[in-house]
Design an enzyme around this catalytic site. Structure first.
Site, PDB file in Angstrom:
ATOM      1  N   ALA A 167       0.863  -1.184   0.000  1.00 23.43           N
ATOM      2  CA  ALA A 167       0.000   0.000   0.000  1.00 23.43           C
ATOM      3  C   ALA A 167       0.897   1.231   0.000  1.00 23.43           C
ATOM      4  O   ALA A 167       1.838   1.316   0.806  1.00 23.43           O
ATOM      5  CB  ALA A 167      -0.908  -0.009   1.224  1.00 23.43           C
ATOM      6  N   TRP A 169       0.570   4.183   1.133  1.00 22.71           N
ATOM      7  CA  TRP A 169       0.596   4.971   2.366  1.00 22.71           C
ATOM      8  C   TRP A 169       1.397   4.292   3.476  1.00 22.71           C
ATOM      9  O   TRP A 169       1.666   4.903   4.523  1.00 22.71           O
ATOM     10  CB  TRP A 169      -0.822   5.215   2.872  1.00 22.71           C
ATOM     11  CG  TRP A 169      -1.642   3.971   3.020  1.00 22.71           C
ATOM     12  CD1 TRP A 169      -2.548   3.478   2.143  1.00 22.71           C
ATOM     13  CD2 TRP A 169      -1.623   3.047   4.125  1.00 22.71           C
ATOM     14  NE1 TRP A 169      -3.101   2.311   2.595  1.00 22.71           N
ATOM     15  CE2 TRP A 169      -2.561   2.016   3.821  1.00 22.71           C
ATOM     16  CE3 TRP A 169      -0.923   2.974   5.320  1.00 22.71           C
ATOM     17  CZ2 TRP A 169      -2.794   0.946   4.692  1.00 22.71           C
ATOM     18  CZ3 TRP A 169      -1.148   1.916   6.173  1.00 22.71           C
ATOM     19  CH2 TRP A 169      -2.071   0.914   5.860  1.00 22.71           C
ATOM     20  N   CYS A 170       1.758   3.033   3.278  1.00 18.71           N
ATOM     21  CA  CYS A 170       2.396   2.223   4.328  1.00 18.71           C
ATOM     22  C   CYS A 170       3.892   2.515   4.401  1.00 18.71           C
ATOM     23  O   CYS A 170       4.606   2.451   3.397  1.00 18.71           O
ATOM     24  CB  CYS A 170       2.142   0.741   4.052  1.00 18.71           C
ATOM     25  SG  CYS A 170       3.150  -0.381   5.040  1.00 18.71           S
ATOM     26  N   TYR A 171       4.384   2.788   5.602  1.00 18.99           N
ATOM     27  CA  TYR A 171       5.807   3.072   5.805  1.00 18.99           C
ATOM     28  C   TYR A 171       6.662   1.869   5.417  1.00 18.99           C
ATOM     29  O   TYR A 171       7.671   2.002   4.717  1.00 18.99           O
ATOM     30  CB  TYR A 171       6.053   3.446   7.268  1.00 18.99           C
ATOM     31  CG  TYR A 171       7.516   3.469   7.650  1.00 18.99           C
ATOM     32  CD1 TYR A 171       8.327   4.546   7.295  1.00 18.99           C
ATOM     33  CD2 TYR A 171       8.099   2.403   8.350  1.00 18.99           C
ATOM     34  CE1 TYR A 171       9.678   4.570   7.636  1.00 18.99           C
ATOM     35  CE2 TYR A 171       9.441   2.420   8.692  1.00 18.99           C
ATOM     36  CZ  TYR A 171      10.226   3.500   8.332  1.00 18.99           C
ATOM     37  OH  TYR A 171      11.568   3.516   8.653  1.00 18.99           O
ATOM     38  N   ASN A 174       6.944   1.295   1.701  1.00 21.33           N
ATOM     39  CA  ASN A 174       7.881   2.246   1.080  1.00 21.33           C
ATOM     40  C   ASN A 174       9.328   1.898   1.404  1.00 21.33           C
ATOM     41  O   ASN A 174      10.226   2.157   0.593  1.00 21.33           O
ATOM     42  CB  ASN A 174       7.555   3.670   1.535  1.00 21.33           C
ATOM     43  CG  ASN A 174       6.216   4.151   0.990  1.00 21.33           C
ATOM     44  OD1 ASN A 174       5.841   3.779  -0.127  1.00 21.33           O
ATOM     45  ND2 ASN A 174       5.506   4.955   1.756  1.00 21.33           N
TER      46      ASN A 174
END
Length: 483
Positions: A167, A169-171, A174
């Site tokens: 996803a 938005w997921c740290y 990324n």
């Protein structure tokens, strides 16, 4: 010297000459009635003697089981994967134990709460996963973007399809992305899909392909799944069957994992030879849950102070979309203290009417969120726990027969900005209820029995005498009238 005549004058049981006794129908009827009354009163007295008489008192808790208490539970979560299900305990003294596994077992279940696989064992801790150095510059895409329309065709075409469900938005997604794209480029050139065709690395954006991720039971991001050609369906349940990778997420580790998975596959026939995967890689591979639910059972030891038993999704290297987490659950069993054995339950049958029968108040109760409450819903249970002890005096010494913890339960839902959980907040009372069994003495039973027999016999004799004398008097009166 005392004469025999004087001794006879002290006889309490004087004899009536046999020729003066007379049997009558009225006396026979009264005797039968008296015998029936004796039998009835004897049965009532015997029942009273065998019955359990108890007294109830409230005293300060003087438990013999120390400062700790067991909480036994068996709870099913239809929408929480065993992959991330975590049992945590905290209390007012600052105790905070996360992801208890030693005394807890987890089994994957389907939406109907039926077990779909063997016990799920948590792998090596994901808190220490190596992500490599953080890369800030843009890395060109090396993994193939997968969508619902093409996903099935890729799983059927390649012997190995390794997918990163992520996803944006997921740290952690990324953090993984640069290593994943770089590893995908290396694998692409090393095992060219057109000339070799044994493996392909892909990625799925779960914000765009929500249904595809749901179908594969993705609840934490990122999730690396390994699909093998010809084994992506489980015949007995019809669910997708694949593996999850829990190892390091740096480029070198990913490439090494792929190399070892590809090695047993023949480059021309694509047939898999005997496994040549090292133990180091195998320990990071685990069969992925085939369904999205989990049954959590076992027990935890807690201090006898107010605290919380919390079941939630937890991971040190994954993120969760709290708006999609559903903590609905069915409580099969929840109790405090020792588990009762079947033999003890049999012995307790005579005491059950005197015990509150609230040691399993939440058993067989369902708490389901059908999204009518919105997102981010935590289900909380407030439990007031009190100890009940049954003491018997049937032997020469007083001893404890049963020690149990009963509780009242109040449940509610709460909106939260954090990750939804199932919370069981418990508070133990400083008092305990003592139920003392007070059996009647055998001498008291015999005394009452003699009183019943003697009393009924005497009263019946008096009634018979009155009835007989009355009849004789009536006959004399009638005889006098005739003269």
């Amino acid at each position: 010297m005392v004469s025999p005549t004087k001794l006879k004058s002290m006889d309490f049981y004087r004899k009536i000459p046999r020729d003066l006794t007379e049997a009558s129908l009225s006396g026979a009827g009264l005797s039968i009635v008296a015998a029936l009354i004796m039998m009835l009163l004897f049965g009532m007295e015997l029942s009273s003697y065998l019955a359990v008489n108890t007294t109830t008192t409230v005293v300060v808790d003087k438990s013999a089981d120390g400062d700790f208490l067991r909480i036994h539970f068996n709870i099913s979560f239809p929408a929480l994967s065993c992959e991330f299900a975590s049992v945590d305990v905290s209390d007012v003294l600052g105790t905070n134990r996360l992801n208890i596994t030693k005394t807890v077992r987890k089994f994957p279940i389907d939406p109907h709460l039926k077990t779909t696989g063997e016990e799920f064992h948590s792998g090596h801790g994901s808190h220490h996963i190596n992500h490599g150095e953080e890369i800030k510059e843009e890395i060109p895409d090396g993994a193939v973007p997968l969508v619902s329309g093409s996903f099935d065709s890729f799983t059927k075409h390649f012997p190995l399809l390794i997918v990163n469900f992520n996803a944006p938005w997921c740290y952690w997604s990324n953090r993984l992305k640069p290593s994943w794209e770089k590893a995908a480029s290396i694998i692409y050139h090393k095992y060219n899909p057109e000339t070799d065709g044994r493996v392909l690395l892909g990625s799925v954006d779960c914000t765009e392909e929500a249904e595809l991720c749901k179908r594969n039971h993705i609840q934490g991001y990122p999730s690396i799944r390994i699909f093998r050609k010809g084994s992506d369906l489980k015949e007995d349940h019809g669910h997708h069957e694949h593996e999850s990778y829990y190892g390091d997420r740096d480029t070198d580790s990913i490439v090494k994992m792929v190399d070892e998975l590809v090695a047993p596959i023949h480059p021309e026939t694509h047939k898999r030879d005997l496994d040549g995967i090292s133990n180091e890689t195998l320990k990071h591979l685990k069969k992925a849950p085939v369904t999205g639910g989990c049954r959590v059972e076992g027990y935890v030891r807690v201090k006898k102070v107010p605290g919380n038993l919390i079941i939630s999704a937890h991971s040190g290297a994954h993120s969760f979309d709290s708006s999609k987490m559903n903590m609905s659950h069915v409580v099969t069993h929840l109790s405090f203290g020792r588990m009762f054995s079947p033999r003890l339950l049999t012995d307790m049958r005579r005491l059950l009417p005197y015990i509150g029968q609230s040691h399993d108040k939440l058993d067989e109760k369902a708490f389901i969120n059908q999204h009518e409450f919105g997102a981010n819903v935590t289900i909380e249970h407030y439990l007031q726990v009190v100890k009940t002890e049954v003491i018997t005096r049937r032997t020469a010494q007083e001893h404890s027969l049963v020690e149990e913890y009963e509780y009242t339960a109040h449940s509610s839902i709460a909106q939260t900005y954090y990750l939804p959980v199932a919370k069981f907040h418990y508070e133990l009372s400083p008092m305990q209820i003592m139920i003392t069994e007070n059996p009647k003495s055998f001498s008291h039973f015999i005394t009452n029995l003699c009183a019943i027999i003697g009393g009924v016999f005497t009263v019946a004799g008096i009634l018979d005498s009155i009835f007989h004398n009355t009849i004789r008097l009536v006959k004399k009166v009638e005889l006098g009238k005739n003269f």
